[in-house]
Design an enzyme around this catalytic site. Structure first.
Site, PDB file in Angstrom:
ATOM      1  N   PRO A 298     -14.875  33.875 -54.106  1.00 18.91           N
ATOM      2  CA  PRO A 298     -15.997  34.033 -53.141  1.00 18.91           C
ATOM      3  C   PRO A 298     -16.833  32.838 -53.089  1.00 18.91           C
ATOM      4  O   PRO A 298     -16.956  32.190 -54.005  1.00 18.91           O
ATOM      5  CB  PRO A 298     -16.824  35.416 -53.713  1.00 18.91           C
ATOM      6  CG  PRO A 298     -16.140  34.907 -55.243  1.00 18.91           C
ATOM      7  CD  PRO A 298     -14.596  34.486 -55.473  1.00 18.91           C
ATOM      8  N   GLY A 299     -17.571  32.807 -52.082  1.00 19.35           N
ATOM      9  CA  GLY A 299     -18.578  31.300 -51.989  1.00 19.35           C
ATOM     10  C   GLY A 299     -19.658  32.043 -51.148  1.00 19.35           C
ATOM     11  O   GLY A 299     -20.677  32.294 -51.854  1.00 19.35           O
ATOM     12  N   TYR A 342     -22.099  26.241 -34.454  1.00 15.66           N
ATOM     13  CA  TYR A 342     -21.301  27.389 -34.177  1.00 15.66           C
ATOM     14  C   TYR A 342     -22.430  28.754 -33.726  1.00 15.66           C
ATOM     15  O   TYR A 342     -21.990  29.906 -33.648  1.00 15.66           O
ATOM     16  CB  TYR A 342     -20.689  27.923 -35.594  1.00 15.66           C
ATOM     17  CG  TYR A 342     -19.839  26.868 -36.377  1.00 15.66           C
ATOM     18  CD1 TYR A 342     -18.716  26.760 -35.910  1.00 15.66           C
ATOM     19  CD2 TYR A 342     -20.600  26.437 -37.657  1.00 15.66           C
ATOM     20  CE1 TYR A 342     -18.045  25.835 -36.531  1.00 15.66           C
ATOM     21  CE2 TYR A 342     -19.747  25.510 -38.047  1.00 15.66           C
ATOM     22  CZ  TYR A 342     -18.405  25.168 -37.586  1.00 15.66           C
ATOM     23  OH  TYR A 342     -17.729  24.305 -38.341  1.00 15.66           O
ATOM     24  N   CYS A 370     -32.618  14.176 -31.726  1.00 18.24           N
ATOM     25  CA  CYS A 370     -32.609  13.842 -30.346  1.00 18.24           C
ATOM     26  C   CYS A 370     -31.169  14.190 -30.048  1.00 18.24           C
ATOM     27  O   CYS A 370     -30.178  13.558 -29.476  1.00 18.24           O
ATOM     28  CB  CYS A 370     -32.548  12.443 -30.156  1.00 18.24           C
ATOM     29  SG  CYS A 370     -32.619  11.859 -28.665  1.00 18.24           S
ATOM     30  N   TYR A 399     -23.323  26.829 -47.117  1.00 12.53           N
ATOM     31  CA  TYR A 399     -22.856  26.127 -46.306  1.00 12.53           C
ATOM     32  C   TYR A 399     -24.262  25.665 -45.555  1.00 12.53           C
ATOM     33  O   TYR A 399     -24.312  25.361 -44.408  1.00 12.53           O
ATOM     34  CB  TYR A 399     -21.918  26.695 -45.032  1.00 12.53           C
ATOM     35  CG  TYR A 399     -20.751  27.280 -45.701  1.00 12.53           C
ATOM     36  CD1 TYR A 399     -19.968  26.256 -46.341  1.00 12.53           C
ATOM     37  CD2 TYR A 399     -20.442  28.335 -46.058  1.00 12.53           C
ATOM     38  CE1 TYR A 399     -18.731  26.705 -47.023  1.00 12.53           C
ATOM     39  CE2 TYR A 399     -19.532  29.026 -46.749  1.00 12.53           C
ATOM     40  CZ  TYR A 399     -18.474  27.961 -47.105  1.00 12.53           C
ATOM     41  OH  TYR A 399     -17.352  28.512 -47.532  1.00 12.53           O
TER      42      TYR A 399
END
Length: 456
Positions: A298-299, A342, A370, A399
């Site tokens: 798991p993360g 994403y 920018c 993440y």
């Protein structure tokens, strides 16, 4: 490593709705938004923004929940935290103290995990492109397991192990060609993905591994993707894994370890969070009777809800007539990449109680980098905020900081860990000067500068 936004389900969750399912966060009338027992405004006052904040208590609580779910099945399972989700030494140390091992995908992560106190005997090494140097390092420290992802890697590892005079404990990572039902960029178990050994070649390659010098096959590994909240893909993949175990044992070969991967999803918006009990049941049902040692990786599920990113509204920019205004934050895509990469959705909550109770409106939340893609959300329903308002972006513990960059010459943000009523800086804010401290200019580069005041 991030998922697409969920399909539109109407209005965004309110501040109250977001807080209701995040027990480590609470809103106090005077202190504002509090993580565990620490007012987040106190951290922002002391360090400025943007600043990452991790909750040690949340890491412990979620790890214990996960471990308890597997204990309840009566099946022993080793938990290896996916270091790629958050590699800070303090995070790894908290989880190591709970008994976690590590799943690493680079030599750097291997060294980080060991520096945090996780012994090599509790570390597995995954990844499609391990170098000779990384293989050597893993073997020399006595790593628990190397998850081999191709026939080519297996041959190379045999050569390296022989040269080192060591034996490599190997699990073959299998690609079961199962759709995890998640974002295309974070699915890893389809035939079109780069990961793992094709399912139909697994038995022959396992037999070949058993014949190679320097290789000791110990079992199989599988990881089908990330941010998975439905159990059917897991059950399908694990059933295929069980069939391989029977086929390999029919050859008279031993299979002692099954690494079941990770990928259990969390609720960013209003999704149903992946339940450890359901995952434990799926593993127990499909694999529990095979007399093997089981492991998971798991993360996100452990670290994601443990972190927030504090930011300040730089200015409120009026949009075109009839269009929502822009709230420009001092955090940007270089800090939290997931939304721009994403279209990932993160909850946003004002730090001040009075602001959190303000009338809601639709706004575009963006950063100052920018790039048009530097956005945290279009048409978001949020309490009215003016310049100077502070916010927390939620569920950034996985993440988040680990994917940060210094794009646009923006220094890396400070990092903090809270634990009950205590908090401490676990990484100082990078200075602007540190951005070029390692730069050098070759002597042969023409260093003649324009005279003062010169122009084009």
């Amino acid at each position: 490593m991030a998922e697409a936004p969920p399909p539109c389900r109407g209005q965004d969750p309110s501040v109250a709705a977001l807080l209701a399912v995040r027990p480590a966060l609470s809103m106090h009338a005077m202190d504002g938004l509090v993580l565990e027992d620490v007012p987040l405004n106190a951290i922002a006052d002391a360090l400025g923004t943007p600043t990452w904040v991790m909750s040690a208590g949340t890491l412990r609580t979620r790890y214990r929940h996960l471990a308890a779910a597997f204990r309840a099945t009566g099946q022993a399972v080793s938990i290896h935290f996916a270091v790629k989700a958050n590699d800070h030494l303090a995070v790894l140390r908290v989880l190591a103290a709970e008994g976690a091992g590590a799943d690493v995908v680079s030599g750097g992560e291997l060294r980080r995990a060991m520096a945090a106190g996780i012994p090599a005997g509790r570390i597995v090494f995954s990844g499609v492109g391990k170098t000779v140097v990384e293989m050597q390092a893993a073997l020399r420290v006595g790593i628990a397991q190397i998850n081999v992802e191709s026939a080519e890697e297996l041959e190379l590892l045999s050569i390296v192990a022989q040269a080192e005079g060591l034996e490599a404990p190997v699990a073959l990572r299998i690609n079961p060609d199962v759709d995890a039902g998640t974002h295309a960029k974070i699915t890893t178990g389809l035939a079109t993905n780069k990961f793992g050994i094709p399912y139909n070649r697994a038995v022959e390659l396992y037999a070949h591994a058993a014949s190679l010098p320097g290789i000791r096959p110990v079992g199989l590994a599988m990881h089908i993707g990330s941010q998975i909240v439905r159990m059917q893909p897991y059950r399908t993949a694990y059933a295929r894994l069980a069939a391989l175990v029977h086929a390999i044992r029919a050859r008279g070969l031993k299979v002692d370890v099954l690494d079941c991967g990770g990928g259990l999803g969390i609720s960013y918006r209003d999704e149903t969070e992946g339940a450890p009990e359901a995952l434990a049941a799926a593993i127990h049902t499909e694999l529990g009777g095979l007399d093997t040692h089981l492991a998971i990786e798991p993360g996100r599920w452990l670290a994601g809800p443990a972190g927030v990113l504090l930011s300040t509204v730089i200015l409120r920019k009026r949009g075109y007539d009839g269009m929502p205004p822009f709230l420009v934050l001092d955090a940007a895509m270089n800090d939290l990449m997931r939304p721009s990469l994403y279209d990932a959705w993160h909850g946003i909550i004002p730090l001040a109680a009075a602001t959190a109770a303000a009338k809601e409106e639709q706004v575009h939340v963006v950063g100052p980098v920018c790039e048009s893609g530097d956005t945290f959300g279009h048409d978001r329903t949020l309490p009215h905020m003016e310049a100077g308002a502070r916010v927390a972006l939620l569920d950034c513990g996985a993440y988040g900081m680990v994917m940060s960059s210094t794009y646009n010459a923006r220094p890396l943000a400070a990092q903090v860990m809270v634990d009950g009523s205590r908090w401490a800086v676990i990484r100082e804010r990078q200075t602007v000067e540190e951005l070029w401290a390692a730069d050098s200019i070759p002597q042969w580069v023409n260093q003649t500068l324009l005279p003062s005041g010169g122009g084009l």
